[in-house]
Enzyme design. Structure first.
Site, PDB file in Angstrom:
ATOM      1  N   ARG A 112     -19.254 -32.293  99.279  1.00  0.00           N
ATOM      2  CA  ARG A 112     -19.096 -31.665  97.940  1.00  0.00           C
ATOM      3  C   ARG A 112     -18.306 -32.514  96.952  1.00  0.00           C
ATOM      4  NH1 ARG A 112     -18.321 -26.836 100.908  1.00  0.00           N
ATOM      5  NH2 ARG A 112     -20.277 -25.687 100.968  1.00  0.00           N
ATOM      6  N   LYS A 134     -22.367 -41.112  84.201  1.00  0.00           N
ATOM      7  CA  LYS A 134     -23.738 -40.666  84.478  1.00  0.00           C
ATOM      8  C   LYS A 134     -24.150 -41.297  85.803  1.00  0.00           C
ATOM      9  CE  LYS A 134     -26.114 -39.909  80.091  1.00  0.00           C
ATOM     10  NZ  LYS A 134     -27.236 -40.388  79.270  1.00  0.00           N
ATOM     11  N   GLU A 176     -27.739 -54.282  75.276  1.00  0.00           N
ATOM     12  CA  GLU A 176     -26.940 -53.044  75.191  1.00  0.00           C
ATOM     13  C   GLU A 176     -25.659 -53.292  74.389  1.00  0.00           C
ATOM     14  OE1 GLU A 176     -28.183 -50.238  76.186  1.00  0.00           O
ATOM     15  OE2 GLU A 176     -29.625 -50.672  77.777  1.00  0.00           O
ATOM     16  N   LYS A 214     -18.003 -47.473  73.986  1.00  0.00           N
ATOM     17  CA  LYS A 214     -18.646 -46.501  74.873  1.00  0.00           C
ATOM     18  C   LYS A 214     -17.648 -45.406  75.254  1.00  0.00           C
ATOM     19  CE  LYS A 214     -21.745 -45.252  78.331  1.00  0.00           C
ATOM     20  NZ  LYS A 214     -22.722 -45.532  79.354  1.00  0.00           N
ATOM     21  N   GLU A 224     -23.618 -35.481  76.708  1.00  0.00           N
ATOM     22  CA  GLU A 224     -24.687 -35.813  75.769  1.00  0.00           C
ATOM     23  C   GLU A 224     -25.216 -34.604  75.004  1.00  0.00           C
ATOM     24  OE1 GLU A 224     -27.189 -39.044  77.166  1.00  0.00           O
ATOM     25  OE2 GLU A 224     -28.799 -38.324  75.880  1.00  0.00           O
ATOM     26  N   ARG A 228     -23.269 -38.827  72.088  1.00  0.00           N
ATOM     27  CA  ARG A 228     -23.663 -39.727  73.185  1.00  0.00           C
ATOM     28  C   ARG A 228     -25.138 -40.127  73.090  1.00  0.00           C
ATOM     29  NH1 ARG A 228     -21.539 -39.675  79.481  1.00  0.00           N
ATOM     30  NH2 ARG A 228     -22.582 -41.588  80.055  1.00  0.00           N
ATOM     31  N   ASN A 232     -28.803 -44.095  72.762  1.00  0.00           N
ATOM     32  CA  ASN A 232     -30.233 -44.280  73.038  1.00  0.00           C
ATOM     33  C   ASN A 232     -30.981 -44.999  71.917  1.00  0.00           C
ATOM     34  OD1 ASN A 232     -30.337 -43.024  75.620  1.00  0.00           O
ATOM     35  ND2 ASN A 232     -30.014 -41.080  74.567  1.00  0.00           N
ATOM     36  N   HIS A 235     -34.154 -46.800  72.584  1.00  0.00           N
ATOM     37  CA  HIS A 235     -34.669 -46.328  73.869  1.00  0.00           C
ATOM     38  C   HIS A 235     -35.922 -45.465  73.739  1.00  0.00           C
ATOM     39  CE1 HIS A 235     -30.862 -47.936  75.142  1.00  0.00           C
ATOM     40  NE2 HIS A 235     -31.052 -47.590  76.387  1.00  0.00           N
ATOM     41  N   HIS A 239     -38.726 -46.651  76.248  1.00  0.00           N
ATOM     42  CA  HIS A 239     -39.258 -45.886  77.376  1.00  0.00           C
ATOM     43  C   HIS A 239     -40.776 -45.907  77.388  1.00  0.00           C
ATOM     44  CE1 HIS A 239     -35.206 -43.596  77.632  1.00  0.00           C
ATOM     45  NE2 HIS A 239     -35.217 -44.660  78.398  1.00  0.00           N
ATOM     46  N   HIS A 252     -35.090 -53.522  81.576  1.00  0.00           N
ATOM     47  CA  HIS A 252     -34.781 -52.416  80.664  1.00  0.00           C
ATOM     48  C   HIS A 252     -34.190 -52.926  79.337  1.00  0.00           C
ATOM     49  CE1 HIS A 252     -33.610 -48.498  79.253  1.00  0.00           C
ATOM     50  NE2 HIS A 252     -32.335 -48.856  79.215  1.00  0.00           N
TER      51      HIS A 252
HETATM   52  N1  LIG Z   1     -25.193 -44.589  84.296  1.00  0.00           N
HETATM   53  C1  LIG Z   1     -25.434 -45.068  83.098  1.00  0.00           C
HETATM   54  O1  LIG Z   1     -24.839 -44.657  82.101  1.00  0.00           O
HETATM   55  C2  LIG Z   1     -26.443 -46.155  82.957  1.00  0.00           C
HETATM   56  C3  LIG Z   1     -26.550 -46.846  81.744  1.00  0.00           C
HETATM   57  C4  LIG Z   1     -27.452 -47.905  81.669  1.00  0.00           C
HETATM   58  C5  LIG Z   1     -28.240 -48.226  82.779  1.00  0.00           C
HETATM   59  N2  LIG Z   1     -28.109 -47.523  83.927  1.00  0.00           N
HETATM   60  C6  LIG Z   1     -28.912 -47.854  85.117  1.00  0.00           C
HETATM   61  O2  LIG Z   1     -28.536 -49.153  85.526  1.00  0.00           O
HETATM   62  C7  LIG Z   1     -29.632 -49.752  86.212  1.00  0.00           C
HETATM   63  C8  LIG Z   1     -29.801 -51.155  85.719  1.00  0.00           C
HETATM   64  O3  LIG Z   1     -28.613 -51.873  85.980  1.00  0.00           O
HETATM   65  P1  LIG Z   1     -28.593 -53.458  86.088  1.00  0.00           P
HETATM   66  O4  LIG Z   1     -29.261 -54.031  84.901  1.00  0.00           O
HETATM   67  O5  LIG Z   1     -27.234 -53.850  86.415  1.00  0.00           O
HETATM   68  O6  LIG Z   1     -29.629 -53.732  87.269  1.00  0.00           O
HETATM   69  P2  LIG Z   1     -29.434 -53.976  88.850  1.00  0.00           P
HETATM   70  O7  LIG Z   1     -28.365 -53.163  89.397  1.00  0.00           O
HETATM   71  O8  LIG Z   1     -30.793 -53.844  89.448  1.00  0.00           O
HETATM   72  O9  LIG Z   1     -28.992 -55.512  88.885  1.00  0.00           O
HETATM   73  C9  LIG Z   1     -29.904 -56.502  88.464  1.00  0.00           C
HETATM   74  C10 LIG Z   1     -30.054 -57.595  89.529  1.00  0.00           C
HETATM   75  O10 LIG Z   1     -28.906 -58.425  89.512  1.00  0.00           O
HETATM   76  C11 LIG Z   1     -28.382 -58.551  90.838  1.00  0.00           C
HETATM   77  N3  LIG Z   1     -26.961 -58.801  90.695  1.00  0.00           N
HETATM   78  C12 LIG Z   1     -25.968 -57.912  90.486  1.00  0.00           C
HETATM   79  N4  LIG Z   1     -24.816 -58.547  90.270  1.00  0.00           N
HETATM   80  C13 LIG Z   1     -25.068 -59.858  90.372  1.00  0.00           C
HETATM   81  C14 LIG Z   1     -24.274 -61.024  90.239  1.00  0.00           C
HETATM   82  N5  LIG Z   1     -22.982 -60.952  89.918  1.00  0.00           N
HETATM   83  N6  LIG Z   1     -24.876 -62.233  90.414  1.00  0.00           N
HETATM   84  C15 LIG Z   1     -26.196 -62.311  90.692  1.00  0.00           C
HETATM   85  N7  LIG Z   1     -26.996 -61.264  90.806  1.00  0.00           N
HETATM   86  C16 LIG Z   1     -26.444 -60.045  90.648  1.00  0.00           C
HETATM   87  C17 LIG Z   1     -28.768 -57.255  91.484  1.00  0.00           C
HETATM   88  O11 LIG Z   1     -28.716 -57.354  92.895  1.00  0.00           O
HETATM   89  C18 LIG Z   1     -30.176 -57.064  90.933  1.00  0.00           C
HETATM   90  O12 LIG Z   1     -31.090 -57.844  91.647  1.00  0.00           O
HETATM   91  C19 LIG Z   1     -30.839 -48.868  85.972  1.00  0.00           C
HETATM   92  O13 LIG Z   1     -31.123 -48.161  87.147  1.00  0.00           O
HETATM   93  C20 LIG Z   1     -30.390 -47.918  84.856  1.00  0.00           C
HETATM   94  O14 LIG Z   1     -30.995 -46.668  84.937  1.00  0.00           O
HETATM   95  C21 LIG Z   1     -27.222 -46.507  84.037  1.00  0.00           C
END
Ligand SMILES: NC(=O)c1ccc[n+]([C@@H]2O[C@H](COP(=O)([O-])OP(=O)(O)OC[C@H]3O[C@@H](n4cnc5c(N)ncnc54)[C@H](O)[C@@H]3O)[C@@H](O)[C@H]2O)c1
Length: 352
Positions: A112, A134, A176, A214, A224, A228, A232, A235, A239, A252
């Protein structure tokens, strides 16, 4: 630098985002680090040299957005039970946004809810995903449709982890960061125009400013219900682009970059922004190797896909638009004609 998170509607949730070299961390509880093979092969040794815990488990999950699902969450939970973590135990999300979102969600579920901290290793996760609570996973109906608002106990951002990040991933994170400046802070935008962020000092400064912005947004509106949604920007278009290209062609952040260019043209059409301002935004995106163009095959199909977005409701499409650089306007009353006029500028088949 330390950015405090003090959510307006909560007296209990308070934590800090620390932007600095990763400090030594000591825990008198069981700790499980959740990571993937890519990140662990590059950086786990450094992390382990900084952490002391009563008992330490490493949970490694496969790398990739396609593994951000409930099956992987169940696998992580199983490992936590096998290692007998208790309600006082702590999870550490060590990786990009995928690891961060999934670890946070798992933390919200285990017995939990147990504590977790974020140590983000991509630019995108440092400026965006790790801050704000999130968490969640994807399913066959869409991205991030299952999840929880669940805040970490702390976030540690160490920009040295970015040394190994592939260039394309770095650029995706820049999208971003640029987004934050266009929406909220013209001075920050001017700084980004002048400084290529090639020095660690300026990169850290830019990340810190983005996190501050942020935090400012999330503190006012954790769930949101209002401001918040401004995060987007770009976005709504992104999307649809990601959906049309099966999430394969663009990262993305790259889709968001194109989405911002589209939103800017809509803004121009409505008289909210000047032409030279949208040119400046475009230039900044190009400087950071981000795509700014996309060819739409079928305008009507593209338009219809806006309604798949979880932010569209009652047949209204919500657009987050720049109002000059450094300010925003949220609109859900834009006519189909105007939207399609903008989409036609990206049409594969150009008509006069
Ligand atoms: N929670 C939120 O508010 C929020 C906001 C934006 C995005 N997201 C989510 O985040 C995700 C995307 O995140 P991301 O862009 O970090 O992608 P990711 O986590 O897939 O990382 C991208 C790639 O980089 C690699 N990597 C990570 N750190 C590294 C490093 N230091 N050196 C070399 N390689 C490295 C990872 O293994 C992966 O292959 C999506 O799932 C999206 O939905 C969440």
């Amino acid at each position: 630098m330390i950015v405090p998170i003090n959510l307006e509607n909560s007296s209990t949730i308070e934590y800090a985002v620390t932007i600095d070299k990763l400090p030594n961390l000591s825990f008198d509880t069981k700790v499980a680090i959740v990571t993937n093979p890519t990140v662990s092969s590059l950086h786990l040794e450094k992390l382990l040299s900084k952490i002391k815990a009563k008992d330490l488990t490493i949970v490694t999950v496969p790398d990739g957005e396609e593994y951000k699902n409930l099956n992987t969450v169940v696998d992580i939970l199983d490992e936590l039970f096998e290692n007998k973590l208790d309600r006082k135990s702590l999870l550490i999300a060590f990786g990009g946004g995928v690891i961060g979102d999934m670890t946070g969600f798992t933390a919200s579920l285990y017995q939990r809810g147990i504590s977790f901290i974020q140590i983000p290793t991509t630019l995108l996760s440092q400026v965006d995903a790790s801050v704000g609570g999130k968490t969640g996973v994807n399913n066959r109906f869409g991205k991030n449709l299952i999840g929880a608002f669940y805040q970490p106990k702390a976030v540690y951002i160490d920009i040295d982890f970015l040394d190994t990040l592939p260039k394309r991933e770095f650029s995706a994170g820049m999208a971003e960061l640029i987004k934050m400046s266009v929406m909220f802070d013209s001075k920050f935008f001017n700084f980004l125009e002048k400084d290529s962020l090639s020095s660690k000092e300026s990169l850290e400064k830019a990340i810190a400013r983005s996190v501050e912005l942020k935090a400012w947004v999330v503190n006012q509106d954790e769930k949101e219900a209002g401001i918040r949604a401004v995060l987007n920007y770009g976005h709504t278009f992104a999307h649809v682009i990601e959906n049309e290209t099966n999430y394969k062609r663009f990262l993305h952040g790259e889709a968001v970059s194109i989405g911002m260019v589209m939103a800017n043209l809509l803004s121009l059409e409505l008289g909210l922004i000047e032409k030279d301002e949208i040119e400046r935004i475009k230039e900044l995106l190009v400087t950071h190797n981000l795509p700014i163009d996309y060819k739409i095959e079928d305008i009507s199909l593209f338009y219809d896909k806006f309604f798949l977005d979880k932010k569209s409701s009652n047949n209204k499409i919500k657009f987050i638009l720049p109002k000059g650089i450094g300010n925003f306007e949220v609109r859900d009353d834009i006519s189909e004609d105007i939207i399609k006029k903008v989409l036609k500028k990206f049409s594969k088949v150009q008509t006069k």
